[in-house]
Design a protein around this motif. Structure first.
Motif, PDB file in Angstrom:
ATOM      1  N   ASP A 268     -23.226 -60.853 -43.353  1.00  0.00           N
ATOM      2  CA  ASP A 268     -24.678 -60.719 -43.318  1.00  0.00           C
ATOM      3  C   ASP A 268     -25.255 -62.027 -42.789  1.00  0.00           C
ATOM      4  N   ARG A 269     -26.112 -61.903 -41.755  1.00  0.00           N
ATOM      5  CA  ARG A 269     -26.650 -63.119 -41.142  1.00  0.00           C
ATOM      6  C   ARG A 269     -27.400 -63.971 -42.160  1.00  0.00           C
ATOM      7  N   ALA A 270     -28.050 -63.357 -43.106  1.00  0.00           N
ATOM      8  CA  ALA A 270     -28.788 -64.116 -44.119  1.00  0.00           C
ATOM      9  C   ALA A 270     -27.845 -65.000 -44.930  1.00  0.00           C
ATOM     10  N   ASP A 271     -26.630 -64.522 -45.154  1.00  0.00           N
ATOM     11  CA  ASP A 271     -25.653 -65.325 -45.890  1.00  0.00           C
ATOM     12  C   ASP A 271     -25.227 -66.547 -45.073  1.00  0.00           C
ATOM     13  N   VAL A 272     -25.072 -66.346 -43.775  1.00  0.00           N
ATOM     14  CA  VAL A 272     -24.669 -67.458 -42.906  1.00  0.00           C
ATOM     15  C   VAL A 272     -25.783 -68.509 -42.845  1.00  0.00           C
ATOM     16  N   VAL A 273     -27.007 -68.040 -42.701  1.00  0.00           N
ATOM     17  CA  VAL A 273     -28.148 -68.965 -42.672  1.00  0.00           C
ATOM     18  C   VAL A 273     -28.296 -69.666 -44.018  1.00  0.00           C
ATOM     19  N   GLY A 274     -28.080 -68.923 -45.090  1.00  0.00           N
ATOM     20  CA  GLY A 274     -28.163 -69.526 -46.418  1.00  0.00           C
ATOM     21  C   GLY A 274     -27.125 -70.617 -46.612  1.00  0.00           C
ATOM     22  N   PHE A 275     -25.913 -70.385 -46.112  1.00  0.00           N
ATOM     23  CA  PHE A 275     -24.861 -71.401 -46.170  1.00  0.00           C
ATOM     24  C   PHE A 275     -25.323 -72.659 -45.435  1.00  0.00           C
TER      25      PHE A 275
ATOM     26  N   THR B 247     -28.312 -73.732 -44.794  1.00  0.00           N
ATOM     27  CA  THR B 247     -29.368 -74.422 -45.529  1.00  0.00           C
ATOM     28  C   THR B 247     -28.801 -75.162 -46.743  1.00  0.00           C
ATOM     29  N   ASP B 248     -27.918 -74.499 -47.462  1.00  0.00           N
ATOM     30  CA  ASP B 248     -27.342 -75.109 -48.668  1.00  0.00           C
ATOM     31  C   ASP B 248     -26.562 -76.382 -48.349  1.00  0.00           C
ATOM     32  N   HIS B 249     -25.973 -76.439 -47.147  1.00  0.00           N
ATOM     33  CA  HIS B 249     -25.175 -77.600 -46.767  1.00  0.00           C
ATOM     34  C   HIS B 249     -25.949 -78.601 -45.895  1.00  0.00           C
ATOM     35  N   SER B 250     -27.262 -78.404 -45.786  1.00  0.00           N
ATOM     36  CA  SER B 250     -28.137 -79.346 -45.061  1.00  0.00           C
ATOM     37  C   SER B 250     -27.608 -79.643 -43.662  1.00  0.00           C
ATOM     38  N   LEU B 251     -27.328 -78.574 -42.912  1.00  0.00           N
ATOM     39  CA  LEU B 251     -26.737 -78.722 -41.582  1.00  0.00           C
ATOM     40  C   LEU B 251     -27.764 -78.682 -40.450  1.00  0.00           C
ATOM     41  N   GLY B 252     -29.033 -78.790 -40.797  1.00  0.00           N
ATOM     42  CA  GLY B 252     -30.038 -78.861 -39.745  1.00  0.00           C
ATOM     43  C   GLY B 252     -30.616 -77.503 -39.394  1.00  0.00           C
TER      44      GLY B 252
ATOM     45  N   PHE C  68     -16.979 -73.447 -44.864  1.00  0.00           N
ATOM     46  CA  PHE C  68     -17.370 -72.359 -43.957  1.00  0.00           C
ATOM     47  C   PHE C  68     -16.142 -71.550 -43.546  1.00  0.00           C
ATOM     48  N   LEU C  69     -15.069 -72.234 -43.179  1.00  0.00           N
ATOM     49  CA  LEU C  69     -13.864 -71.536 -42.718  1.00  0.00           C
ATOM     50  C   LEU C  69     -13.116 -70.868 -43.859  1.00  0.00           C
ATOM     51  N   GLU C  70     -13.272 -71.383 -45.036  1.00  0.00           N
ATOM     52  CA  GLU C  70     -12.673 -70.697 -46.185  1.00  0.00           C
ATOM     53  C   GLU C  70     -13.395 -69.369 -46.433  1.00  0.00           C
ATOM     54  N   ARG C  71     -14.704 -69.370 -46.211  1.00  0.00           N
ATOM     55  CA  ARG C  71     -15.494 -68.161 -46.444  1.00  0.00           C
ATOM     56  C   ARG C  71     -15.384 -67.180 -45.283  1.00  0.00           C
ATOM     57  N   TRP C  72     -15.401 -67.709 -44.044  1.00  0.00           N
ATOM     58  CA  TRP C  72     -15.318 -66.859 -42.850  1.00  0.00           C
ATOM     59  C   TRP C  72     -14.249 -67.431 -41.917  1.00  0.00           C
ATOM     60  N   PRO C  73     -12.972 -67.170 -42.178  1.00  0.00           N
ATOM     61  CA  PRO C  73     -11.882 -67.838 -41.457  1.00  0.00           C
ATOM     62  C   PRO C  73     -11.663 -67.356 -40.028  1.00  0.00           C
ATOM     63  N   THR C  74     -12.282 -66.256 -39.624  1.00  0.00           N
ATOM     64  CA  THR C  74     -12.100 -65.745 -38.266  1.00  0.00           C
ATOM     65  C   THR C  74     -13.434 -65.288 -37.704  1.00  0.00           C
ATOM     66  N   THR C  75     -13.479 -65.116 -36.399  1.00  0.00           N
ATOM     67  CA  THR C  75     -14.695 -64.601 -35.781  1.00  0.00           C
ATOM     68  C   THR C  75     -14.988 -63.193 -36.288  1.00  0.00           C
ATOM     69  N   ALA C  76     -13.952 -62.414 -36.549  1.00  0.00           N
ATOM     70  CA  ALA C  76     -14.160 -61.048 -37.036  1.00  0.00           C
ATOM     71  C   ALA C  76     -14.904 -61.056 -38.369  1.00  0.00           C
ATOM     72  N   GLU C  77     -14.489 -61.948 -39.269  1.00  0.00           N
ATOM     73  CA  GLU C  77     -15.129 -62.000 -40.579  1.00  0.00           C
ATOM     74  C   GLU C  77     -16.531 -62.587 -40.497  1.00  0.00           C
ATOM     75  N   LEU C  78     -16.741 -63.543 -39.605  1.00  0.00           N
ATOM     76  CA  LEU C  78     -18.086 -64.086 -39.438  1.00  0.00           C
ATOM     77  C   LEU C  78     -19.002 -63.038 -38.817  1.00  0.00           C
ATOM     78  N   ALA C  79     -18.502 -62.343 -37.808  1.00  0.00           N
ATOM     79  CA  ALA C  79     -19.326 -61.321 -37.155  1.00  0.00           C
ATOM     80  C   ALA C  79     -19.733 -60.224 -38.136  1.00  0.00           C
TER      81      ALA C  79
ATOM     82  N   ARG D 101     -29.030 -72.619 -35.389  1.00  0.00           N
ATOM     83  CA  ARG D 101     -27.630 -72.849 -35.033  1.00  0.00           C
ATOM     84  C   ARG D 101     -26.723 -71.870 -35.775  1.00  0.00           C
ATOM     85  N   ALA D 102     -27.052 -71.604 -37.030  1.00  0.00           N
ATOM     86  CA  ALA D 102     -26.274 -70.635 -37.809  1.00  0.00           C
ATOM     87  C   ALA D 102     -26.412 -69.237 -37.204  1.00  0.00           C
ATOM     88  N   LYS D 103     -27.614 -68.888 -36.792  1.00  0.00           N
ATOM     89  CA  LYS D 103     -27.841 -67.573 -36.176  1.00  0.00           C
ATOM     90  C   LYS D 103     -27.038 -67.444 -34.881  1.00  0.00           C
TER      91      LYS D 103
END
Length: 314
Positions: free
Chosen positions: A86-93, A95-100, A72-83, A104-106
């Motif tokens: 695309d929210r769908a990408d964060v949610v997809g991540f 789901t792919d990692h079975s994080l419940g 996750f941090l390799e893909r979005w290393p800062t709050t700026a990059e996470l913000a 929570r991703a949203k």
């Protein structure tokens, strides 16, 4: 007899936190610093990285979180990059990692946006301020404040509750746990303290305890270690304390602390008013209790000149 012994002996619900807390605190911190499980979020004080670890760790085993956290941090290393993601990408991540739960991703995505928009990219530092972030409740806010800024209160999770319940007879009540946890925590050391006490619960004081195996630093103060009753809020309860073997194991330990050794009947009369050598609660019952304590390495029983003598293990 110490206050802690009195609590064990009487069977009261009053917590038996020692009066002198410094040895209790320093022994735990020294135990933790000497050896503890290695998790990458324990090696950083970056609030964003710690928040990600806390959100991922909710109802997910820590060993499974490590790879997801690093990815996750390799893909979005800062709050700026996470913000900006695309929210769908964060949610997809997620789901792919079975994080419940995907919400929570949203929430994490929205919290990153708040940090950027409302705090100029800088995390708030107190538990109260951190709770203003989307999806950040009191526990997570306090954890981030503790581990990132060393400014939190005592963290109270299931592991910490189990430790306090067993070690110091803290009743199963959230306010009591919080009060005692904060009483124990040394001022200005929330980062190391909260890591240490959670490590104690996760490694030594597990549902099936490993007190001696991992060298629990609180054995000399621990009520459960003295009595052999390792009940806890998340462990199936035993019969009520009053009249239980746990109560009388505690009375034996407390009484033998006052004497070098005691003959069987002398000990029996001191631990229960209805002790009758040949009765239901007499020598046979007491010998069984002492046998259990001896098996646990807490007492020694010796036959001498036709008498049975008991003493604490030296």
């Amino acid at each position: 007899m110490s206050d802690a012994d009195a609590d064990v002996d009487s069977g009261t619900d009053e917590p038996s936190v020692p009066d002198d807390l410094e040895p209790v605190r320093e022994s735990l911190i020294a135990w933790y610093e000497a050896d503890h499980r290695s998790y990458p979020w324990r090696e950083t004080d970056d609030a964003y990285e710690i928040l990600v670890s806390e959100v991922m760790s909710q109802q997910t085993q820590l060993d499974r979180v490590v790879d997801a956290w690093e990815d996750f941090l390799e893909r979005w290393p800062t709050t700026a990059e996470l913000a900006a993601a695309d929210r769908a990408d964060v949610v997809g991540f997620w789901t792919d990692h079975s994080l419940g739960y995907n919400n929570r991703a949203k929430y994490l995505h929205e919290a990153a946006g708040q940090v950027e928009a409302e705090y100029d990219g800088e995390f708030p530092e107190t538990p109260e301020e951190l709770q203003e972030l989307m999806g950040v409740g009191p526990y997570t806010a306090n954890a981030v404040a503790s581990f990132a800024f060393n400014s939190g209160n005592a963290v109270v999770d299931t592991n910490v509750k189990r430790v306090l319940y067993r070690a110091f007879d803290v009743p199963d009540d959230d306010s009591a746990f919080e009060e005692r946890a904060n009483e124990l925590m040394p001022a200005g050391r929330s980062r190391v303290w909260n890591n240490a006490i959670m490590e104690l619960g996760g490694v030594a004081c597990r549902q099936t305890p490993r007190c001696d195996e991992v060298g629990c630093p609180w054995r000399e103060w621990c009520s459960a270690y003295a009595t052999g009753d390792f009940t806890a809020p998340d462990v199936p309860t035993q019969p009520s304390f009053e009249g239980s073997r746990r109560q009388f194991r505690g009375r034996v330990i407390g009484t033998l602390r006052e004497y070098d050794e005691l003959e069987l009947d002398a000990l029996g009369h001191r631990i229960r008013v209805d002790y009758v050598p040949e009765g239901e609660y007499g020598r046979a019952w007491l010998e069984g209790l002492l046998s259990d304590l001896a098996d646990d390495g807490l007492v020694e029983v010796e036959k001498r000149n036709g008498e049975t003598l008991a003493r604490l293990t030296r």
